[in-house]
Scaffold this active site. Structure first.
Site, PDB file in Angstrom:
ATOM      1  N   ASP A 219      83.714 -25.092 -35.224  1.00 55.31           N
ATOM      2  CA  ASP A 219      82.608 -26.022 -34.976  1.00 55.31           C
ATOM      3  C   ASP A 219      82.204 -26.635 -36.310  1.00 55.31           C
ATOM      4  O   ASP A 219      81.752 -25.932 -37.218  1.00 55.31           O
ATOM      5  CB  ASP A 219      81.426 -25.258 -34.363  1.00 55.31           C
ATOM      6  CG  ASP A 219      80.331 -26.201 -33.882  1.00 55.31           C
ATOM      7  OD1 ASP A 219      80.062 -27.199 -34.567  1.00 55.31           O
ATOM      8  OD2 ASP A 219      79.747 -25.927 -32.822  1.00 55.31           O
ATOM      9  N   GLU A 245      85.760 -29.013 -33.358  1.00 53.00           N
ATOM     10  CA  GLU A 245      84.599 -29.559 -32.640  1.00 53.00           C
ATOM     11  C   GLU A 245      83.675 -30.355 -33.546  1.00 53.00           C
ATOM     12  O   GLU A 245      83.405 -29.958 -34.682  1.00 53.00           O
ATOM     13  CB  GLU A 245      83.830 -28.386 -32.020  1.00 53.00           C
ATOM     14  CG  GLU A 245      82.522 -28.775 -31.351  1.00 53.00           C
ATOM     15  CD  GLU A 245      81.930 -27.624 -30.573  1.00 53.00           C
ATOM     16  OE1 GLU A 245      82.687 -26.858 -29.939  1.00 53.00           O
ATOM     17  OE2 GLU A 245      80.696 -27.466 -30.602  1.00 53.00           O
ATOM     18  N   GLU A 273      77.945 -32.791 -28.065  1.00 52.56           N
ATOM     19  CA  GLU A 273      76.675 -32.067 -27.887  1.00 52.56           C
ATOM     20  C   GLU A 273      75.479 -32.889 -28.351  1.00 52.56           C
ATOM     21  O   GLU A 273      74.369 -32.668 -27.875  1.00 52.56           O
ATOM     22  CB  GLU A 273      76.714 -30.693 -28.567  1.00 52.56           C
ATOM     23  CG  GLU A 273      76.699 -30.728 -30.073  1.00 52.56           C
ATOM     24  CD  GLU A 273      76.830 -29.339 -30.682  1.00 52.56           C
ATOM     25  OE1 GLU A 273      77.933 -28.768 -30.585  1.00 52.56           O
ATOM     26  OE2 GLU A 273      75.853 -28.834 -31.240  1.00 52.56           O
ATOM     27  N   ASP A 296      75.080 -31.366 -23.779  1.00 52.93           N
ATOM     28  CA  ASP A 296      74.083 -30.301 -23.651  1.00 52.93           C
ATOM     29  C   ASP A 296      73.135 -30.728 -22.523  1.00 52.93           C
ATOM     30  O   ASP A 296      72.527 -31.797 -22.584  1.00 52.93           O
ATOM     31  CB  ASP A 296      73.307 -30.156 -24.971  1.00 52.93           C
ATOM     32  CG  ASP A 296      72.355 -28.965 -24.937  1.00 52.93           C
ATOM     33  OD1 ASP A 296      72.531 -28.045 -25.742  1.00 52.93           O
ATOM     34  OD2 ASP A 296      71.427 -28.974 -24.093  1.00 52.93           O
ATOM     35  N   HIS A 323      77.614 -27.860 -23.943  1.00 50.04           N
ATOM     36  CA  HIS A 323      77.109 -27.142 -25.116  1.00 50.04           C
ATOM     37  C   HIS A 323      75.957 -26.237 -24.684  1.00 50.04           C
ATOM     38  O   HIS A 323      75.033 -26.677 -23.976  1.00 50.04           O
ATOM     39  CB  HIS A 323      76.607 -28.150 -26.151  1.00 50.04           C
ATOM     40  CG  HIS A 323      75.838 -27.526 -27.273  1.00 50.04           C
ATOM     41  ND1 HIS A 323      74.472 -27.580 -27.363  1.00 50.04           N
ATOM     42  CD2 HIS A 323      76.264 -26.796 -28.329  1.00 50.04           C
ATOM     43  CE1 HIS A 323      74.086 -26.943 -28.459  1.00 50.04           C
ATOM     44  NE2 HIS A 323      75.150 -26.442 -29.060  1.00 50.04           N
ATOM     45  N   GLU A 343      80.225 -22.081 -22.406  1.00 46.01           N
ATOM     46  CA  GLU A 343      79.931 -21.565 -23.750  1.00 46.01           C
ATOM     47  C   GLU A 343      78.819 -20.527 -23.666  1.00 46.01           C
ATOM     48  O   GLU A 343      77.851 -20.693 -22.923  1.00 46.01           O
ATOM     49  CB  GLU A 343      79.474 -22.705 -24.678  1.00 46.01           C
ATOM     50  CG  GLU A 343      79.012 -22.169 -26.041  1.00 46.01           C
ATOM     51  CD  GLU A 343      78.531 -23.243 -27.017  1.00 46.01           C
ATOM     52  OE1 GLU A 343      78.350 -24.407 -26.621  1.00 46.01           O
ATOM     53  OE2 GLU A 343      78.336 -22.878 -28.193  1.00 46.01           O
TER      54      GLU A 343
HETATM   55  C1  LIG Z   1      77.088 -22.877 -34.571  1.00 43.23           C
HETATM   56  C2  LIG Z   1      76.847 -24.351 -34.598  1.00 43.23           C
HETATM   57  O1  LIG Z   1      76.708 -24.783 -35.915  1.00 43.23           O
HETATM   58  C3  LIG Z   1      75.615 -24.769 -33.821  1.00 43.23           C
HETATM   59  O2  LIG Z   1      74.510 -24.037 -34.274  1.00 43.23           O
HETATM   60  C4  LIG Z   1      75.789 -24.566 -32.350  1.00 43.23           C
HETATM   61  C5  LIG Z   1      76.815 -25.480 -31.820  1.00 43.23           C
HETATM   62  O3  LIG Z   1      77.058 -26.551 -32.319  1.00 43.23           O
HETATM   63  C6  LIG Z   1      77.569 -25.069 -30.648  1.00 43.23           C
HETATM   64  O4  LIG Z   1      77.249 -24.055 -30.044  1.00 43.23           O
HETATM   65  O5  LIG Z   1      78.502 -25.782 -30.309  1.00 43.23           O
HETATM   66 MG   LIG Z   2      78.949 -27.429 -31.525  1.00 44.89          MG
END
Ligand SMILES: C[C@H](O)[C@H](O)CC(=O)C(=O)O
Ligand SMILES: [Mg+2]
Length: 397
Positions: A219, A245, A273, A296, A323, A343
């Site tokens: 990510d 991602e 997201e 999301d 997301h 997720e």
């Molecule tokens: C972990 C990622 O930086 C963020 O906090 C969450 C995310 O982008 C995701 O779950 O996809």
């Molecule tokens: Mg992400």
């Protein structure tokens, strides 16, 4: 002629903020949490904001709780990110469209909220607020009809859903039954060759820990540019990385298309997201930006919009793996053929245990067990607000 039987009307729409950390704003965690450890971000170009995302205000918004009360006393609610500014939008602008309208008029209400906010909205915070209202209305409709939201969406297409974990420790997630693990990228382009090598080595180490059969992904949280993302992707080639991602800023559709064309065979490009609305996703799909889109539910416009986004993706032969967004995502994913897994964001500070994503704000929030989940048939989204989390209503109308 058949007359429409009149459903209850919405008596009141209320918006609250929550002073406690966590909840809808899952980035708002105490010091030491993995989600605020060094993670590559667009702000990494400024050294003073590199070590922690909270340093540049990732957690400034806080949670938004929206309640919709029908005139028979039934209350639907939802939580998302947005805090005070979103609460203001809900109470001072959106409430006028929702109150005194039949509680099941979701399509018309969504359209009115979106059109009325076009002059300052379209994406971002305003869409978080609209999403919160929309999800509260879906919860209300489920409660009025005595059915879980997934039944209102057409019913489950499979018995249970499986999950990948987003976590600093995919190796621990593997032992908890998840099908794959997505790690946050740590080093941004500004950290040069040494950072690039460290990013690749970190993935190599994780691959050695998890073996060959567990999928891994990176990510990148909007932190890269196309040349760096391509160098990273090719450096990761051979490590079984399923996707890269959100490598680029959300509006760089041209960059995403170029990146996707240049990825090593078998490595997917995913994003979405921080995208909102069906037209934003239409750009991603028509311009060939992504293999999997990741709206999301609490940010893209809610379930009413997600259904359209998902249908569009389906017509393009693309998967939708939302997301985060916990229970709001789970009720959707179980109803869609082109959402084969979900997720799960590992919110334990050391990523070593499964805890509910919106903890401590919700009660009965479902979590996967051994990487799998069967949703209960409780009406609405099947969750309750935790009475121990004090709510504030700053803009009561
Ligand atoms: C972990 C990622 O930086 C963020 O906090 C969450 C995310 O982008 C995701 O779950 O996809
Ligand atoms: Mg992400």
């Amino acid at each position: 002629m058949t007359l429409r039987t009149h459903p209850p009307r919405i008596r009141h729409l209320r918006a609250y903020t929550v002073d406690a950390p966590g909840g809808g704003d899952y980035h708002d965690q105490p010091t030491g949490h993995w989600i605020d450890d060094q993670i590559a971000t667009p702000m990494a170009v400024y050294p003073e904001y590199r070590a922690s995302r909270q340093s540049f205000g990732l957690n400034v918004l806080g949670s938004l709780v929206v309640e919709a009360e029908a005139d028979d006393g039934t209350v639907g609610f939802a939580v998302t990110t947005g805090g005070e500014p979103a609460a203001w939008i809900v109470e001072r602008h959106l409430a006028r469209f929702v109150e005194s309208v039949p509680a099941t008029d979701l399509e018309r209400l969504w359209d009115q909220m979106f059109r009325a906010t076009l002059f300052y909205g379209r994406k971002g915070l305003v869409l978080n607020a609209i999403s919160g209202v929309d999800l509260a209305l879906w919860d209300l409709m489920g409660k009025l009809r005595g059915q879980p939201v997934y039944e209102l969406l057409g019913g489950p297409v499979r018995d249970e859903q499986v999950f990948y974990a987003t976590s600093a420790r995919p190796d621990l997630a593997e032992g908890m039954g998840f099908i794959g693990g997505k790690m946050p990228l740590q080093h941004a382009p500004v950290e040069g060759e040494a950072g690039l090598r460290a990013n690749i080595e970190q993935m190599r180490t994780m691959r050695e820990r998890v073996g060959d059969d567990f999928f891994l992904a990176y990510d990148c949280w909007m932190s890269l540019d196309v040349p760096y993302a391509l160098r990273l992707a090719h450096g990761l080639d051979g490590l079984g990385v399923r996707w890269v991602e959100e490598a680029l800023p959300p509006d760089d559709y041209w960059g995403y298309a170029e990146l996707r064309r240049g990825l090593p065979p078998g490595m997917l490009c995913t994003t979405g997201e921080h995208e909102a609305g069906r037209l934003g996703f239409r750009m991603l799909l028509e311009m060939g930006c992504a293999d999997i889109i990741q709206p999301d539910v609490g940010w893209c416009g809610g379930l009413t919009e997600l259904m359209k986004i998902s249908a569009l993706a389906d017509a393009h032969g693309k998967l939708v793996v939302p997301h985060g967004s916990s229970v709001y995502s789970y009720h959707f994913v179980i109803t869609r053929h082109n959402s084969p897994f979900a997720e799960f964001l590992m919110m334990a500070p050391d990523a070593d245990a499964v805890v509910p994503m919106f903890s401590p704000l919700l009660l009965d929030e479902p979590v996967p067990e051994n990487g799998r989940l069967t949703l209960p048939d409780t009406p609405g989204f099947g969750v309750r607000l935790n009475p121990e989390c004090a709510l504030r209503r700053p803009f009561a109308h």
